[in-house]
Motif scaffolding. Structure first.
Motif, short mmCIF file in Angstrom:
data_model
loop_
_atom_site.label_atom_id
_atom_site.label_comp_id
_atom_site.label_asym_id
_atom_site.label_seq_id
_atom_site.Cartn_x
_atom_site.Cartn_y
_atom_site.Cartn_z
N ALA A 193 0.84 -1.21 0.00
CA ALA A 193 0.00 0.00 0.00
C ALA A 193 0.87 1.26 0.00
CB ALA A 193 -0.92 0.00 1.22
N GLN A 194 1.95 1.26 0.82
CA GLN A 194 2.86 2.40 0.86
C GLN A 194 3.56 2.59 -0.48
OE1 GLN A 194 5.22 1.09 4.22
NE2 GLN A 194 4.42 2.74 5.51
N ALA A 195 3.95 1.48 -1.09
CA ALA A 195 4.64 1.56 -2.39
C ALA A 195 3.73 2.15 -3.46
CB ALA A 195 5.12 0.17 -2.81
N GLN A 196 2.48 1.72 -3.48
CA GLN A 196 1.53 2.25 -4.45
C GLN A 196 1.31 3.75 -4.23
OE1 GLN A 196 0.17 0.84 -7.16
NE2 GLN A 196 1.42 -0.96 -6.72
N MET A 197 1.25 4.17 -2.97
CA MET A 197 1.06 5.58 -2.66
C MET A 197 2.28 6.39 -3.10
SD MET A 197 0.25 7.32 1.06
CE MET A 197 -1.16 6.24 1.26
N ARG A 198 3.48 5.85 -2.83
CA ARG A 198 4.71 6.55 -3.21
C ARG A 198 4.81 6.69 -4.73
NH1 ARG A 198 9.79 6.49 -0.78
NH2 ARG A 198 8.66 6.41 1.20
N LYS A 203 6.07 10.00 -10.02
CA LYS A 203 6.11 9.11 -11.18
C LYS A 203 7.51 8.59 -11.47
CE LYS A 203 1.74 9.64 -11.82
NZ LYS A 203 0.84 8.53 -11.41
N ARG A 204 8.52 9.15 -10.83
CA ARG A 204 9.88 8.67 -11.03
C ARG A 204 10.25 7.54 -10.07
NH1 ARG A 204 13.09 12.06 -9.41
NH2 ARG A 204 11.75 13.73 -8.64
N VAL A 205 9.32 7.18 -9.18
CA VAL A 205 9.51 6.04 -8.28
C VAL A 205 8.93 4.80 -8.95
CG1 VAL A 205 8.93 5.05 -6.03
CG2 VAL A 205 9.41 7.50 -6.23
N GLU A 206 9.71 3.72 -8.94
CA GLU A 206 9.28 2.50 -9.62
C GLU A 206 9.55 1.27 -8.77
OE1 GLU A 206 13.31 1.68 -12.25
OE2 GLU A 206 11.79 3.03 -13.07
N SER A 207 8.79 0.23 -9.02
CA SER A 207 8.98 -1.04 -8.32
C SER A 207 10.17 -1.77 -8.92
CB SER A 207 7.72 -1.90 -8.44
OG SER A 207 7.96 -3.22 -7.96
N VAL A 208 11.04 -2.30 -8.04
CA VAL A 208 12.20 -3.06 -8.53
C VAL A 208 12.25 -4.46 -7.94
CG1 VAL A 208 13.60 -1.02 -8.99
CG2 VAL A 208 13.64 -2.04 -6.71
N GLY A 209 11.19 -4.88 -7.26
CA GLY A 209 11.17 -6.24 -6.72
C GLY A 209 10.08 -6.44 -5.69
N LYS A 210 9.85 -7.74 -5.35
CA LYS A 210 8.86 -8.13 -4.35
C LYS A 210 9.54 -9.02 -3.32
CE LYS A 210 4.85 -8.26 -4.18
NZ LYS A 210 3.98 -7.54 -3.20
N PRO A 211 10.11 -8.43 -2.25
CA PRO A 211 10.79 -9.25 -1.24
C PRO A 211 9.87 -10.25 -0.55
CG PRO A 211 11.36 -6.93 -1.01
CD PRO A 211 10.23 -7.00 -1.98
N SER A 212 8.57 -9.92 -0.47
CA SER A 212 7.61 -10.84 0.15
C SER A 212 6.25 -10.62 -0.49
CB SER A 212 7.52 -10.60 1.66
OG SER A 212 6.86 -9.37 1.94
N ALA A 213 5.30 -11.41 -0.07
CA ALA A 213 3.96 -11.33 -0.66
C ALA A 213 3.26 -10.01 -0.37
CB ALA A 213 3.09 -12.48 -0.14
N THR A 214 3.70 -9.31 0.70
CA THR A 214 3.00 -8.08 1.11
C THR A 214 3.88 -6.83 1.02
OG1 THR A 214 3.57 -8.49 3.42
CG2 THR A 214 1.45 -9.35 2.63
N THR A 215 5.12 -6.98 0.52
CA THR A 215 6.02 -5.82 0.43
C THR A 215 6.53 -5.63 -0.99
OG1 THR A 215 7.96 -7.16 1.03
CG2 THR A 215 6.78 -6.05 2.83
N THR A 216 6.91 -4.39 -1.26
CA THR A 216 7.45 -4.02 -2.58
C THR A 216 8.73 -3.21 -2.38
OG1 THR A 216 5.24 -3.94 -3.58
CG2 THR A 216 7.01 -2.78 -4.74
#
Length: 366
Positions: A193-198, A203-216
């Motif tokens: 949820a925090q990652a989606q908000m960030r 727009k220059r923030v991007e996902s680079v992995g999924k350490p767990s089922a509930t974190t980004t």
């Protein structure tokens, strides 16, 4: 009529009819002035700063020029980051401050994009200060550097532009890779949820992995285009000594020598850049091109940046991973010393080996 009234009339006649007593009374405030609020020297400075800014209607997302910081200080160097995330900016500013102060020189001073970045940086500084409890020489050196950076990031001591110091050296900070036209922040692990908000806010923030089922895991990136625009907004000119301090900022590819002998020979002769590839495909080269392109868009900007006088922006890049503090390095003449490092590599019978070179001797410009 009393003697005091006679004297008042005499004074008034001499001053063209002005009654000084009445004038003094008119200047007195009709309501008592508020007493200055008491501040706790060990209180929450960040909260106080936010409140003081809100009361003046200051937009925390916009920079401002601090009049007390206009004049250039001799031999003062500066550092900035086009990224909102301040961890990498802090680590490098802290390392530079300690190294400079160990040589009785001025600590590097951050230049902040806005108050949000400044407040985030100062919180990190003050958090580190609470961890320094010793009284030995190493602890004192840490404390001195952190206290200096705390002052540099305070509301009254922070620099928010390059106005007045256009000729100074400015380090551009972020994580880099060979051949990339962008730099990035440290990675952060957030809840989904925090990652989606960030990512929604920036727009220059991007996902680079999924350490767990509930974190980004997320990173913030800044392109050469964005970085150039940010620098011009801060007031840099073609006379600014710009250094892209990210790793591999001056090389298209990782540099490896076939032997330590060939590396030392190339380092001593100043020809390492011959193995660094296409300058235009480096972060420093791309940033240099963007600065010159964007500064030519409007005549007023060209005048302010110095391009109207046929001066061009130049950016220095480095040809390997850069250190965040002073370490033992090899000099081109074969001696050693404590300086900022650029790491080069060579091969031998045991595999790939690292060779620490002095940063100022391992730079490149286009």
């Amino acid at each position: 009529m009393s003697d005091s009234s006679n004297k008042r009339n005499q004074h008034a006649s001499l001053l063209g009819g002005i009654d000084l007593v009445a004038a003094r009374r008119a200047l007195k405030p009709t309501t008592p002035l508020p007493k200055p609020a008491k501040t706790d020297a060990h209180g929450d400075f960040l909260a106080q700063q936010r409140q003081s800014l809100k009361k003046t209607g200051t937009d925390l997302s916009k920079p401002f020029v601090n009049p007390s910081q206009i004049k250039e200080r001799p031999k003062q160097h500066y550092i900035m980051s086009p990224l909102d995330h301040t961890e990498n900016l802090f680590n490098n500013a802290y390392g530079m401050a300690r190294h400079k102060q160990s040589r009785n020189k001025l600590a590097v001073q951050p230049v902040f994009l806005n108050h949000q970045q400044r407040i985030s940086f100062r919180k990190r500084v003050d958090d580190e200060l609470t961890k320094v409890t010793g009284v030995d020489s190493a602890s004192n050196a840490k404390r001195k550097a952190l206290q200096t950076l705390s002052g540099y990031s305070s509301l009254t001591g922070a620099r928010m532009s390059m106005q007045g110091v256009e000729n100074a050296r400015l380090y551009v900070q972020g994580h880099g890779s060979p051949g990339k036209h962008s730099i990035s922040s440290d990675a952060e692990v957030l809840s989904d949820a925090q990652a989606q908000m960030r990512m929604g806010k920036n727009k220059r923030v991007e996902s680079v992995g999924k350490p767990s089922a509930t974190t980004t895991q997320v990173k913030e990136r800044a392109s050469t285009e964005h970085t150039a625009s940010t620098l011009l907004g801060l007031g840099v000119t073609a006379q600014t000594d710009l250094r892209a301090n990210s790793c591999y900022s001056g090389t298209e590819k990782k540099i490896k020598f076939s032997s330590v002998k060939s590396l030392k020979s190339s380092y001593a002769s100043g020809t390492v850049a011959n193995k660094a590839g296409n300058w235009d495909k480096t972060f420093a080269g791309g940033l240099q091109a963007e600065l010159n392109r964007q500064a030519k868009v409007g005549p007023s900007l060209a005048d302010a940046s110095g391009l109207a006088n046929n001066h061009k922006f130049a950016v220095k890049g480095y040809m390997g991973p850069t250190s965040q503090g002073g370490v033992k390095v090899n000099q081109p003449d074969g001696s050693t010393g404590t300086h900022f490092r650029v790491k080069l590599q060579y091969k031998d019978g045991l595999g790939t080996q690292d060779f620490a070179t002095r940063r100022s001797k391992s730079g490149r410009t286009g």
